[in-house]
Write an enzyme that holds these catalytic residues in place. Structure first.
Site, PDB file in Angstrom:
ATOM      1  N   LEU A  71      -3.862  -6.733  10.580  1.00 14.34           N
ATOM      2  CA  LEU A  71      -4.304  -8.285  10.351  1.00 14.34           C
ATOM      3  C   LEU A  71      -3.856  -9.142  11.513  1.00 14.34           C
ATOM      4  O   LEU A  71      -4.446 -10.279  11.742  1.00 14.34           O
ATOM      5  CB  LEU A  71      -3.678  -8.643   9.135  1.00 14.34           C
ATOM      6  CG  LEU A  71      -4.457  -8.048   7.817  1.00 14.34           C
ATOM      7  CD1 LEU A  71      -3.406  -8.300   6.911  1.00 14.34           C
ATOM      8  CD2 LEU A  71      -5.674  -8.867   7.500  1.00 14.34           C
ATOM      9  N   GLY A 118      -1.722  -6.992   3.900  1.00 14.01           N
ATOM     10  CA  GLY A 118      -0.503  -7.538   4.530  1.00 14.01           C
ATOM     11  C   GLY A 118       0.866  -6.993   3.642  1.00 14.01           C
ATOM     12  O   GLY A 118       0.619  -6.103   2.865  1.00 14.01           O
ATOM     13  N   TYR A 166       9.090 -13.052   1.918  1.00 14.36           N
ATOM     14  CA  TYR A 166       7.599 -12.745   1.373  1.00 14.36           C
ATOM     15  C   TYR A 166       7.028 -13.948   0.690  1.00 14.36           C
ATOM     16  O   TYR A 166       5.602 -14.155   0.847  1.00 14.36           O
ATOM     17  CB  TYR A 166       7.751 -11.654   0.461  1.00 14.36           C
ATOM     18  CG  TYR A 166       6.438 -11.148  -0.362  1.00 14.36           C
ATOM     19  CD1 TYR A 166       5.677 -10.838   0.349  1.00 14.36           C
ATOM     20  CD2 TYR A 166       6.415 -11.221  -1.862  1.00 14.36           C
ATOM     21  CE1 TYR A 166       4.071 -10.385  -0.350  1.00 14.36           C
ATOM     22  CE2 TYR A 166       5.444 -10.922  -2.498  1.00 14.36           C
ATOM     23  CZ  TYR A 166       4.127 -10.470  -1.813  1.00 14.36           C
ATOM     24  OH  TYR A 166       3.030 -10.368  -2.395  1.00 14.36           O
ATOM     25  N   ARG A 225      11.762  -8.492 -17.571  1.00 13.72           N
ATOM     26  CA  ARG A 225      11.066  -9.694 -16.900  1.00 13.72           C
ATOM     27  C   ARG A 225       9.595  -9.272 -16.879  1.00 13.72           C
ATOM     28  O   ARG A 225       8.590 -10.408 -16.845  1.00 13.72           O
ATOM     29  CB  ARG A 225      11.404  -9.661 -15.328  1.00 13.72           C
ATOM     30  CG  ARG A 225      11.027 -10.603 -14.443  1.00 13.72           C
ATOM     31  CD  ARG A 225      11.434 -10.790 -13.137  1.00 13.72           C
ATOM     32  NE  ARG A 225      10.406 -11.337 -12.116  1.00 13.72           N
ATOM     33  CZ  ARG A 225       9.594 -10.713 -11.568  1.00 13.72           C
ATOM     34  NH1 ARG A 225       9.335  -9.489 -11.750  1.00 13.72           N
ATOM     35  NH2 ARG A 225       8.758 -11.257 -10.868  1.00 13.72           N
TER      36      ARG A 225
END
Lengths: 269, 269, 269, 269, 269, 269
Positions: C55, C76, C139, C177
C-alpha cells in the site's frame, strides 16, 4: 461601516414607519436608492427613484425589481389582522418579489421578518434561529412563510437572504417587553448594512435587537453576518419601569415573547 | 498578562513567519526561550538557546525537547502541497514531538493547528470546536492528525494541549476572507500566553482569531482558556473592500472557510 | 440482499482474517472480485483476480485500483504497534488508495475503520458517529486519519465512503467487552453490502456491530445506509460470563471502549 | 388497533389517490365518515356522508367542518405547480379549515403534510422533525405553511394536530428513492389511527414511512404518537434495483430527499 | 438472562408491592437474597435471609448492608404525601444506604427512582435521561435527590448505580396513561438483571417501561445497560380504551407525564 | 439599576458573610428590608426589620415570610459537613421556605445555590445550566435539591425563582481556582437586582460570576435575566499567580470545578 457596495438598492415599504427611517440611512449604501410602496408618497429626492407597486401584482413587482442589485424588503402588512389582506401582501407579495429577483438576477435580499415568527415562546426562554417557528398570529404566519420561501430560493436558485426578525424598532422602548426587543434606528441600519456587505450571507436568520441586557434571543449562529449593535435599551430602563406596571402573568401577553400579539384575533374574515 | 510561569519554553518553527514574531513576544513568558527550526537561522540572543532539528528525526527531536517545561509547536510545513513532505514534517514530526514530550515529562503543549482542519465548511456557517473535521487538503489533513494525536496523549499520558486553529496571522488582512480569519500578532501572543498559563488546559481546541465582527467560529467551549482578543479586523474593513472584488460564488474558494486551499491540488507525488 | 450492482470490486487485505471471510461472501456482490494483499496468498479462483501491492507503493496501488467499480479496503495494519509501519501502511497507504481512486474514477469506497478511533470513551457512554475521535493508540490514530482523508475526498472529489468502525468480528465474542462489540461475519457482509448498494452514501461513519443488547454505539445518523443486523452476541452471553471474570475497574482496559488497546505501548521506535 | 374513538370524522380530499384508500380504512375509526372533495365523486355508502367544498371558500369549509369530532385533512393540491392555485387550495384552504375547526370546536386534526417540506436535505442526511424546513417547491412551501398554522392553532386555541409528512404512499415503491420514502397503505392507516387515538397528541410532526431499512428520517421525537409500522419497502428492493438505473449524482434529483421535485419549476404564473 | 453473578444481593422494600414480586424473581440472580423492610413481614425461605431496618436509622442500615455484593433499593415511601416522612425515608434513608455501601465496599446499586422525577413534562414530549428533573411532588423530589446522591457516590467513590425511573409496574395498565408507562413484572426483572450484570454500569438513568407503542421516554443513552423489554402494554390497549374516558385536558393530570401526582398536595405538615 | 420594585424583601442568612454584604446593598431595592438569621445578630437599622428563624421550624419560617414581596434566600449551611445539619437547614429549611411562599403569596425568590451543584465537572469543561447536576458533597447535594424544589414550585404554583450558583464571592480571589469563580460584591448585587426586576424570570439557573477571562460557565441560557457583570478577576491575576503554586493535577481539587470540596468528607454522622 459606510461601505457602498451596491449600485442600486430597492427599498420596499418606503412609506412605512421603518421605511422612512431607512430611506435616509440606506442612501449611504448605494448610488441610487429605489423606493417603492403601494400608494403615492411624494417625489424622489436626489439619488432616489420611486416606483409604486402593489406587491400582489406580479407585473408591477417585476418592474419594481428589474435593474436593482439588492433588495431591502420592508413592504407588506406589518400588523396582525384578518388573513386575506395579509396573504395577498405578505405571502403572494413576497412570492412575487422572489420570482422577480430570480428573473432579473438579484442575488441578495434583506427580508424584514419579525419576532412574531416566534412569538409563542415564553419570555423566560432564550432561543436561537434554529428554534422551530411558533407564530403568534396571521402576521407571524406570513413572515414564517417568507422565511421558508427565502430558504427555497437560496437552495434552488442561490439567492442569498438575511431574514431579519425585527424586534421593536422605535425611537425608544414603550413598555417593559420592549426593553428586550428594542432595536434602535441606528442598529437597524447597521444590521441591514452588515447583511448587505458580508461576503457570504447564504440563508441566514438573525434577530434584530440592540445590545439590550435583558433579551430572549441568541444570534450566535449568525456571526458570519458581522452585526455588532452599538445601542441598548438599558438607558431607558428606569424610565420605562417608572411609568409601567409590573407584569401580570395571568395575561398571556405578559408571558410570551410576542406580547399583545398572542391574544389578538380571531378576526372576522 | 505578562505572567512568566515557565523556566524554559521550546518554540519550534522559530525561523518561520510566525516563529519570528513569537521569538520576540514569547521571551516574556519564560526565563529561557529555546528556538528550533530545520535549517540554520543565525545565533541565539540573550535569554535564547538554539537547537536545530528535523522533525522527522526522532533522535533530534528528543534532544530538542529534553529539558523544557512547555512547547509552542509552530514547526513543520505550513502550506498545502504534495503529501509525502507534509507527512514527514507534520505527521511523523508531530508524533516524534509528543513521544519526546512523554519521555521527558513535558506536560503542556501549544500546537499550531489550522483553520484548514475545517476548511470545507461554508463561510455562512458558524462552527464550534466540536464540529467534525472537514480538512481542505494535505496540510489540513496533517493538522487534523495532530489534533487527534494530542487528544491521545492527553487521554493516555495526561499531556495537556491547546490546538490553536490559527486563522490568518499577518500584519493586516489581505482579502475579504481574512476579515473573518484575521489574528493580529498581539492577539496571537495573548492566545498562546492564555494557553500556557490557564490553570487547567486539558485537551482544548480553540480558533485563533481576533475580535472580528464577521466570523465563522465560536470559541464558547474554550472559555477555560481565558483568551480575550483585543484587536479586530474591523479597522481594515473599508480598505480591504475598496481594493478587492466582491466574491464570485462560482469559485469554491469564495464559498468555503478554507478559501483558496479548497481548490489546491491534486499534486504529482 | 443479494444485489449485484458492481462489475468489479477490489478487496484489499484479502489474506487477512476478515479478508478471507469477505473473499467468500463478496463474490455475490460483483462479477469479478479483485483480491489484493502485500504478500502472495495463492491462486485466484473462478470469478477472482489477484493483484499484489504494497500500500505504501503508489504505483502498485494505482495498478491495483485501475479498472474497478468499488473498493472494500480491509488492507493495512490491523493491530496496534510501533508508529512507522502503521504510518506507512495505514496513513500513506490509504492516501495512495484514495489518490488512485481519484485518478481512475472509482466513486465508492468501504473503508475498514475501527472502534479504536473512539477507544478512549468509557464503556458506560453511548456515542454517535459525531462524537469527536478519541483514538486509543497508533492504530486508532491511523484510522482516524483515514476517516478524515475520506471526508476530504468526498468534499473535494465526490468519492463516497462508508467508514465502518468495525467492532470485534470473530466467529464469537471472546470476552465480556466483545459482547458489546461483536460483529458476526454474516452481519459484516450485510453491512458492507448495504454500504455498496444504498443509493446515496455520501460520507458516512457507521459502527460495525451486530444487534447486541449491550452496546455503546448509536447508528441512528447512518440510517440512509440501510444496515439491519440479524445476529447478536446475546446467544453467547451466558457462556462468556461463565468463563471470564467480572471486570476490575482498576484496569483501564475494563473501563474504556477500546479494551486492552488503551494500555498498549509506548513502543520503541 | 381497531379502536373506534370518534363519532364522526371528516376526510377531505376523499376523491384523491390516498383519499380513496382512506375512505375504506377510516370507516373502522368512526361511526360516520364524512367525505369531502372539491368536485362530485359519487354517492355516499352506508356509514358515510358527503359534503363537497372548495377549500378556498370559507363558508363551504365551515359547513363541511361543523359537526365532526376530528379531521383527516388530505385535501388540496398534492403536486408541485404554479403558485396561485396552490396558495388558494393549500394556504387559504388550510387556513379556512383551522378557522372552522376553531369555530366548531374540533379538537384534533391529522394534517397531510409532505416530505417536500424538507425536500432539499440530502439523501445521505438523517433528519428529525426539528430540522428546519427546506421546502423544494411551491407545494412544499404550502405544506410548511400548514405546519406553522397548525402550531399556531395549538399554541393559541389548543387544537391538536399531527402533521404527517407523507413519503411515497403507493401500492409499491416505483424507484430507488421510494425505497426510502415508501409508506404502505396499511401503515398509512395505522399511522393516522395512532394520531387519532393517542391520548396526548399536542402539536406533532411525524414522517410517514414504513419500516424501510434505508431511510432519512428519525421519528424518535414522536414516540408519544405510538405509530409502529408493520410493512417495509425491503421486499421490493431487488425488483426495484433490477429495473432502475444507479443514481447519477449530477442530477440534483438523485441527491436530495425531495427527488424530482427539487428541479421542477419555475412556472409561468 | 439467568446469569447469577452475585453471591448476596440486598433487596430493600421487600414487603412492598414490587418487593414481593422481586423477592421471587431475584433469587435467580444470587446465592442468597437478603430481604429488608421496615416492619416484620414473616420468615425467610430457603436462599433468603431477612434483616429489618428503618432506613432513617444509620446503624440499622449499616447492619443491613454489611456483607452484600449488590443492592436493589426498592425501600422507602413510594407515594406522594407530606414532606417529613418522605424526607426521613427517602432522603435520609438513601443517604444512609450509600454511606453504608461506601463503608462496606458495595460497588453496585440498582436504585428504584421514579417517573415522578420528570412528572411535569407533558405527555406529548419525548425526553431522554438528560432532560432536567421536573419533579411533580414531594415523592418525585426525594427521588431526584436520590439520583443526585448516586451521581455523587459514583464521582467520588466509584459506586455504580442504575437509577431506574419506574413507570407503572402492575399486572396490567389501569388507565390510558399507563399504556405509556407500563412496566411488566417480567420486564422489571429483566431490567434489574441487566443493571446488575452489564460489565460497566457507571452512573446511569434508565426509564423503566415495557416495549409500549406509545411512550414519552427515550432510553437511547442507556444502551450500555443492555435492557431489552419483551412485554408491551399494547395487548391491553383496546380494553383500557373501552373502560376509560377520553382525556380531558383541562385536568393537568391528563396533560402531564406524572398523571394525578401533578395535582396532589399541598399537604398539612 | 437602582430600580426599587418591591415594598418588602426578605433576606435570609443576613448575619452570614454575604448576608452582611447584601444587607447594605439590597436596601436600594425595597422600602423595607426584612432580615433573618438563626441567631441574634443585633438591632434593625432604619428601613430594616429583623425576624429570627430556624429554617427547620416551619412555623417560624411562616412568620418570617408572611408579608414580604420577594425573598433573597442566603440562609442555611454554606459549607460542606455532616449530612444531618445540612439536611435540616438546607433541605427541610428550603422546603419550609417555599411552603411559606406558597401560603403567603410570595411570587419571586432568589435562591443562593452554589457552584458545588456541579463541582465534579472538570476545570477544562464549559457547562451551561442544562448540564446535569454533579454535586461534590453534602452541601452541593442540598443545593441541587433546592433547585429541584424551586422548579417544582414554579411548575405547580407559578413561584418564580432564580437559582444563583454563586462562585466565590469575596473581596478578591484567594487562589487560582477563584480566578474563574470570582464574583465581586458589586456583581453579586447586580445579579440579584437583575433577578428581582427582570419582567419574566420563570425558573432560571444562572452561574454567579464576574466577567472573568477564564471561566467554566456559560450563562447564555439566562439572557432573559439581564445580568451584565462589571467586574473581573483579571485585575488580581498576576498577584494570585505570584503567591500560589501551579496546580498539581494529582490532587482532584486541582482538576475539578468544585476545588477542595471534591475531596472533603466522608464525615462521621
Amino acid at each position: 461601516m459606510a461601505i457602498k457596495q451596491h449600485e442600486k438598492i430597492l427599498l420596499t415599504g418606503a412609506a412605512g414607519g421603518l421605511g422612512k427611517v431607512l430611506r435616509e440611512s440606506l442612501k449611504q449604501n448605494c448610488t441610487t436608492l429605489r423606493l417603492s410602496d403601494v400608494v403615492d408618497f411624494g417625489a424622489a429626492a436626489e439619488g432616489e427613484e420611486i416606483m409604486l407597486a402593489d406587491l400582489a401584482d406580479a407585473a408591477a413587482v417585476d418592474a419594481m425589481v428589474q435593474g436593482v442589485d439588492a433588495i431591502v424588503h420592508m413592504g407588506g402588512k406589518s400588523l396582525d389582522g384578518p388573513f386575506l389582506p395579509i396573504m395577498q401582501a405578505n405571502i403572494l407579495g413576497t412570492y412575487n418579489l422572489y420570482e422577480a429577483a430570480r428573473k432579473f438576477g438579484v442575488k441578495r435580499v434583506v427580508f424584514a421578518s419579525s419576532n412574531h415568527v416566534t412569538g409563542f415562546y415564553r419570555q423566560d426562554e432564550t432561543i436561537t434561529a434554529d428554534a422551530p417557528a411558533r407564530p403568534d398570529g396571521n402576521y407571524g404566519l406570513s413572515k414564517a412563510f417568507g422565511e421558508d420561501l427565502a430558504r427555497y430560493y437560496f437552495d434552488r436558485y442561490g439567492i442569498e437572504t438575511a431574514c431579519v426578525r425585527i424586534g421593536s424598532s422605535f425611537p425608544e422602548p414603550r413598555d417593559r417587553r420592549m426593553l428586550a426587543t428594542f432595536l434602535s434606528y441606528g442598529d437597524l441600519h447597521r444590521l441591514i448594512t452588515a447583511c448587505l456587505t458580508t461576503p457570504a450571507l447564504g440563508f441566514s436568520i438573525i434577530f434584530g435587537m440592540s445590545n439590550n441586557s435583558v433579551t430572549w434571543w441568541d444570534n450566535s449562529r449568525a456571526r458570519h453576518v458581522g452585526y455588532v449593535p452599538q445601542d441598548s435599551s438599558d438607558v431607558f430602563r428606569e424610565a420605562v419601569f417608572a411609568r409601567t406596571p409590573a407584569p401580570d402573568f395571568s395575561d398571556p401577553a405578559a408571558l410570551h415573547q410576542g406580547g399583545a400579539f398572542v391574544r389578538m384575533g380571531p378576526y372576522e374574515q
